[in-house]
Motif scaffolding. Structure first.
Motif, PDB file in Angstrom:
ATOM      1  N   PRO A  25     -21.719   6.076 -13.409  1.00 46.92           N
ATOM      2  CA  PRO A  25     -21.120   7.408 -13.308  1.00 46.92           C
ATOM      3  C   PRO A  25     -19.770   7.364 -12.609  1.00 46.92           C
ATOM      4  N   ALA A  26     -18.870   8.119 -13.141  1.00 44.63           N
ATOM      5  CA  ALA A  26     -17.523   8.188 -12.544  1.00 44.63           C
ATOM      6  C   ALA A  26     -17.580   8.912 -11.213  1.00 44.63           C
ATOM      7  N   ALA A  27     -16.673   8.533 -10.348  1.00 44.85           N
ATOM      8  CA  ALA A  27     -16.612   9.191  -9.043  1.00 44.85           C
ATOM      9  C   ALA A  27     -16.236  10.654  -9.231  1.00 44.85           C
ATOM     10  N   SER A  28     -16.945  11.520  -8.551  1.00 42.63           N
ATOM     11  CA  SER A  28     -16.705  12.950  -8.694  1.00 42.63           C
ATOM     12  C   SER A  28     -15.373  13.318  -8.066  1.00 42.63           C
ATOM     13  N   PRO A  29     -14.552  14.085  -8.832  1.00 42.13           N
ATOM     14  CA  PRO A  29     -13.284  14.521  -8.242  1.00 42.13           C
ATOM     15  C   PRO A  29     -13.482  15.577  -7.162  1.00 42.13           C
ATOM     16  N   HIS A  30     -14.733  16.070  -7.005  1.00 42.25           N
ATOM     17  CA  HIS A  30     -15.010  17.090  -6.000  1.00 42.25           C
ATOM     18  C   HIS A  30     -15.924  16.553  -4.903  1.00 42.25           C
ATOM     19  N   GLY A  31     -15.944  15.241  -4.708  1.00 41.73           N
ATOM     20  CA  GLY A  31     -16.880  14.654  -3.755  1.00 41.73           C
ATOM     21  C   GLY A  31     -16.371  14.686  -2.327  1.00 41.73           C
ATOM     22  N   TRP A  32     -17.235  14.163  -1.439  1.00 43.69           N
ATOM     23  CA  TRP A  32     -16.908  14.176  -0.011  1.00 43.69           C
ATOM     24  C   TRP A  32     -15.716  13.279   0.306  1.00 43.69           C
ATOM     25  N   ALA A  33     -15.611  12.134  -0.380  1.00 41.39           N
ATOM     26  CA  ALA A  33     -14.495  11.225  -0.108  1.00 41.39           C
ATOM     27  C   ALA A  33     -13.160  11.893  -0.441  1.00 41.39           C
ATOM     28  N   ARG A  34     -13.134  12.585  -1.576  1.00 45.33           N
ATOM     29  CA  ARG A  34     -11.895  13.279  -1.954  1.00 45.33           C
ATOM     30  C   ARG A  34     -11.589  14.420  -0.980  1.00 45.33           C
ATOM     31  N   ALA A  35     -12.617  15.114  -0.534  1.00 44.89           N
ATOM     32  CA  ALA A  35     -12.418  16.193   0.439  1.00 44.89           C
ATOM     33  C   ALA A  35     -11.886  15.646   1.762  1.00 44.89           C
ATOM     34  N   LEU A  36     -12.426  14.512   2.199  1.00 47.52           N
ATOM     35  CA  LEU A  36     -11.946  13.900   3.439  1.00 47.52           C
ATOM     36  C   LEU A  36     -10.487  13.486   3.305  1.00 47.52           C
ATOM     37  N   LEU A  37     -10.117  12.933   2.159  1.00 42.82           N
ATOM     38  CA  LEU A  37      -8.728  12.538   1.928  1.00 42.82           C
ATOM     39  C   LEU A  37      -7.805  13.753   1.964  1.00 42.82           C
ATOM     40  N   THR A  38      -8.256  14.857   1.389  1.00 37.48           N
ATOM     41  CA  THR A  38      -7.450  16.080   1.384  1.00 37.48           C
ATOM     42  C   THR A  38      -7.217  16.591   2.799  1.00 37.48           C
ATOM     43  N   VAL A  39      -8.277  16.649   3.603  1.00 45.01           N
ATOM     44  CA  VAL A  39      -8.165  17.152   4.974  1.00 45.01           C
ATOM     45  C   VAL A  39      -7.298  16.229   5.820  1.00 45.01           C
ATOM     46  N   LEU A  40      -7.528  14.925   5.723  1.00 42.26           N
ATOM     47  CA  LEU A  40      -6.752  13.984   6.524  1.00 42.26           C
ATOM     48  C   LEU A  40      -5.280  13.990   6.132  1.00 42.26           C
ATOM     49  N   SER A  41      -5.003  14.126   4.843  1.00 41.33           N
ATOM     50  CA  SER A  41      -3.605  14.154   4.396  1.00 41.33           C
ATOM     51  C   SER A  41      -2.872  15.339   5.010  1.00 41.33           C
ATOM     52  N   ALA A  42      -3.530  16.501   5.022  1.00 37.17           N
ATOM     53  CA  ALA A  42      -2.896  17.690   5.604  1.00 37.17           C
ATOM     54  C   ALA A  42      -2.659  17.510   7.097  1.00 37.17           C
ATOM     55  N   LEU A  43      -3.652  16.980   7.815  1.00 36.03           N
ATOM     56  CA  LEU A  43      -3.509  16.812   9.259  1.00 36.03           C
ATOM     57  C   LEU A  43      -2.437  15.783   9.610  1.00 36.03           C
ATOM     58  N   VAL A  44      -2.390  14.694   8.864  1.00 40.02           N
ATOM     59  CA  VAL A  44      -1.376  13.669   9.129  1.00 40.02           C
ATOM     60  C   VAL A  44       0.023  14.222   8.868  1.00 40.02           C
ATOM     61  N   ALA A  45       0.191  14.956   7.773  1.00 42.13           N
ATOM     62  CA  ALA A  45       1.498  15.539   7.476  1.00 42.13           C
ATOM     63  C   ALA A  45       1.925  16.513   8.575  1.00 42.13           C
ATOM     64  N   MET A  46       0.997  17.337   9.042  1.00 41.74           N
ATOM     65  CA  MET A  46       1.325  18.278  10.111  1.00 41.74           C
ATOM     66  C   MET A  46       1.670  17.543  11.397  1.00 41.74           C
ATOM     67  N   ALA A  47       0.922  16.495  11.717  1.00 40.49           N
ATOM     68  CA  ALA A  47       1.183  15.738  12.943  1.00 40.49           C
ATOM     69  C   ALA A  47       2.549  15.056  12.891  1.00 40.49           C
ATOM     70  N   VAL A  48       2.934  14.550  11.725  1.00 41.33           N
ATOM     71  CA  VAL A  48       4.234  13.891  11.590  1.00 41.33           C
ATOM     72  C   VAL A  48       5.370  14.897  11.815  1.00 41.33           C
ATOM     73  N   VAL A  49       5.278  16.071  11.183  1.00 42.27           N
ATOM     74  CA  VAL A  49       6.318  17.082  11.349  1.00 42.27           C
ATOM     75  C   VAL A  49       6.369  17.559  12.800  1.00 42.27           C
ATOM     76  N   ALA A  50       5.206  17.795  13.401  1.00 42.22           N
ATOM     77  CA  ALA A  50       5.168  18.240  14.796  1.00 42.22           C
ATOM     78  C   ALA A  50       5.747  17.174  15.725  1.00 42.22           C
ATOM     79  N   SER A  51       5.423  15.915  15.493  1.00 41.64           N
ATOM     80  CA  SER A  51       5.931  14.833  16.338  1.00 41.64           C
ATOM     81  C   SER A  51       7.448  14.740  16.261  1.00 41.64           C
ATOM     82  N   LEU A  52       7.987  14.797  15.051  1.00 41.72           N
ATOM     83  CA  LEU A  52       9.438  14.701  14.903  1.00 41.72           C
ATOM     84  C   LEU A  52      10.136  15.899  15.540  1.00 41.72           C
ATOM     85  N   GLY A  53       9.545  17.091  15.361  1.00 45.35           N
ATOM     86  CA  GLY A  53      10.150  18.273  15.962  1.00 45.35           C
ATOM     87  C   GLY A  53      10.129  18.237  17.477  1.00 45.35           C
ATOM     88  N   LEU A  54       9.013  17.831  18.044  1.00 47.96           N
ATOM     89  CA  LEU A  54       8.911  17.733  19.499  1.00 47.96           C
ATOM     90  C   LEU A  54       9.807  16.621  20.040  1.00 47.96           C
TER      91      LEU A  54
END
Length: 432
Positions: free
Chosen positions: A9-38
């Motif tokens: 079976p193909a990996a579900s595009p709506h699975g937990w791994a994909r959800a974790l990647l989505t959340v981490l990507s958003a947090l990392v992007a926010m942390a990078v912008v906040a770090s550079l601004g500070l």
């Protein structure tokens, strides 16, 4: 008879791994912008290695979390501090990354009907669970206390005499951080669904979303266009006026704050505010001059142009951007939509957009430190800044502007389509 190889079976595009990647990507992007601004704002010099914790606190604030400031140096020292401001550059970065990660599997793997809607709800639920866990981690990590100098002069002498070492810090309110962080997430996902054509939704909701999508797309495009224009102006200012670090601090922490504030002022709205003391919030010089008065100042087109005549471009830019929004909404709307519907939908969308700006654009920050009741002698240890909108004035002006832009945009698109049909008809007759 050959044995068949079982299908993997193909990996579900709506699975937990994909959800974790989505959340981490958003947090990392926010942390990078906040770090550079500070970093551009000079926060790397905070004592006690507090910079990473401050970055986490900025991310918490950016998603609606609550960070409380505190101070303590014994009974001889009084302190007071409060901060209510959203670093919207960080907020917008996280929203864009999170929305893209949310809608991409829906576009490529969604199914129609009830099953598809259930699958979409499960995908949103997985993101919400992991987002809650991330908020908990940030809320417990974004805490720090460190010593601050008393400055020079009388305050410093009193501190040395009594052996006082003031300490200030920040902590998070965990329940409110998780609650408002989830509400922020819900808002991002709802807007993402509004903008996504073909997302799996129940029948009635699909019809409602389809009718609201053109105006919603126009408003998102309007907000992003304001940010892009503000970025261009900021980069030009950084290259021509000096102080590039301060300018980049503004861009990386508060660009949408200023760009969307400028949009409302261009529409005729007014804000009340004041700046007192050597406050460290990055802001343009003209804004600081208007607000730095003994009494509460009015921030509108008139007070800005008194300081800088170039501010007259704000209404011109607002008109152009609103007309473009009206055109976009009309192009995306089904042919045959009544003119009154174009006007009403864009008016409602612009009212909601301006209301959002009024809610997220408020600023209140205060700090004070006193030794034996002395807090403003020689040390510059007190300050205040606040900015609040005249909301009802902004909303009724937004309703008028939105209705006009929706009507004009629909008329222009209608005339353009009629002209193309007439041209095609003439071409067909000439061909015969």
């Amino acid at each position: 008879m050959s044995a068949r190889t079982p299908a993997v079976p193909a990996a579900s595009p709506h699975g937990w791994a994909r959800a974790l990647l989505t959340v981490l990507s958003a947090l990392v992007a926010m942390a990078v912008v906040a770090s550079l601004g500070l970093w551009a704002a000079g926060a790397t010099g905070l004592p006690g290695g507090a910079f990473p914790r401050v970055v986490m606190a900025v991310v918490v604030i950016a998603v609606g979390g609550s960070v409380e400031l505190s101070g303590d140096a014994g009974g001889l020292v009084g302190s007071d501090a409060a901060l209510t401001v959203l670093p919207l550059s960080v907020t917008l970065t996280g929203a864009l990354v999170l929305a893209r990660g949310f809608v991409r599997p829906l576009r490529h793997g969604g199914h129609g009907g009830t099953a598809g809607a259930r699958e979409s709800a499960g995908w949103a639920g997985r993101i919400a669970v992991l987002w809650s866990a991330a908020l908990l981690g940030l809320a417990f990590a974004a805490r720090r206390t460190f010593a601050v100098p008393l400055g020079e002069g009388l305050l410093n002498d009193l501190g040395d005499f009594f052996g006082i070492e003031p300490r200030v810090g920040f902590t998070t309110d965990v329940p409110s951080t998780v609650l408002f962080g989830l509400l922020w997430l819900a808002g991002v996902l709802v807007v993402a669904l509004l903008l996504t054509d073909g997302a799996a939704l129940p029948g009635r909701l699909r019809t409602l979303v389809a009718s609201a999508r053109p105006a919603a797309c126009a408003m998102v495009a309007l907000l992003l266009a304001c940010v892009v224009l503000g970025l261009v102006v900021g980069l030009v200012a950084a290259g021509t006026r000096g102080h590039p670090a301060e300018t980049f601090a503004v861009l990386l922490l508060g660009l949408p704050n200023l760009a969307w504030l400028a949009l409302t002022i261009g529409l005729g709205a007014a804000w009340d505010g004041r700046v007192e003391g050597p406050f460290g919030l990055p802001m343009p010089r003209v804004l600081d001059e208007v607000l730095r008065t003994p009494d509460i100042s009015t921030l509108d087109l008139g007070t800005l142009t008194e300081r800088d005549g170039r501010m007259w471009w704000l209404p011109a830019a607002a008109v152009v951007l609103l007309l473009a929004s009206g055109l976009l909404a009309a192009v995306l709307s089904p042919a045959g939509t009544p003119l009154w519907a174009h006007a009403a939908r864009l008016a409602g969308a612009l009212v909601c957009t301006v209301l959002m700006i009024c809610l997220v654009g408020r600023v209140y920050a205060h700090y004070g430190l006193s030794v034996l009741g002395i807090g403003d002698l020689g040390g510059g240890l007190t300050g205040q800044v606040f900015l609040r909108p005249r909301t009802w004035t902004a909303l009724w002006r937004a309703a008028l502007w939105g209705a006009a832009a929706g009507l004009v945009g629909a008329l222009l698109v209608r005339w353009s389509r009629a002209g193309r049909r007439a041209g095609a008809g003439r071409g067909g007759r000439d061909g015969r």
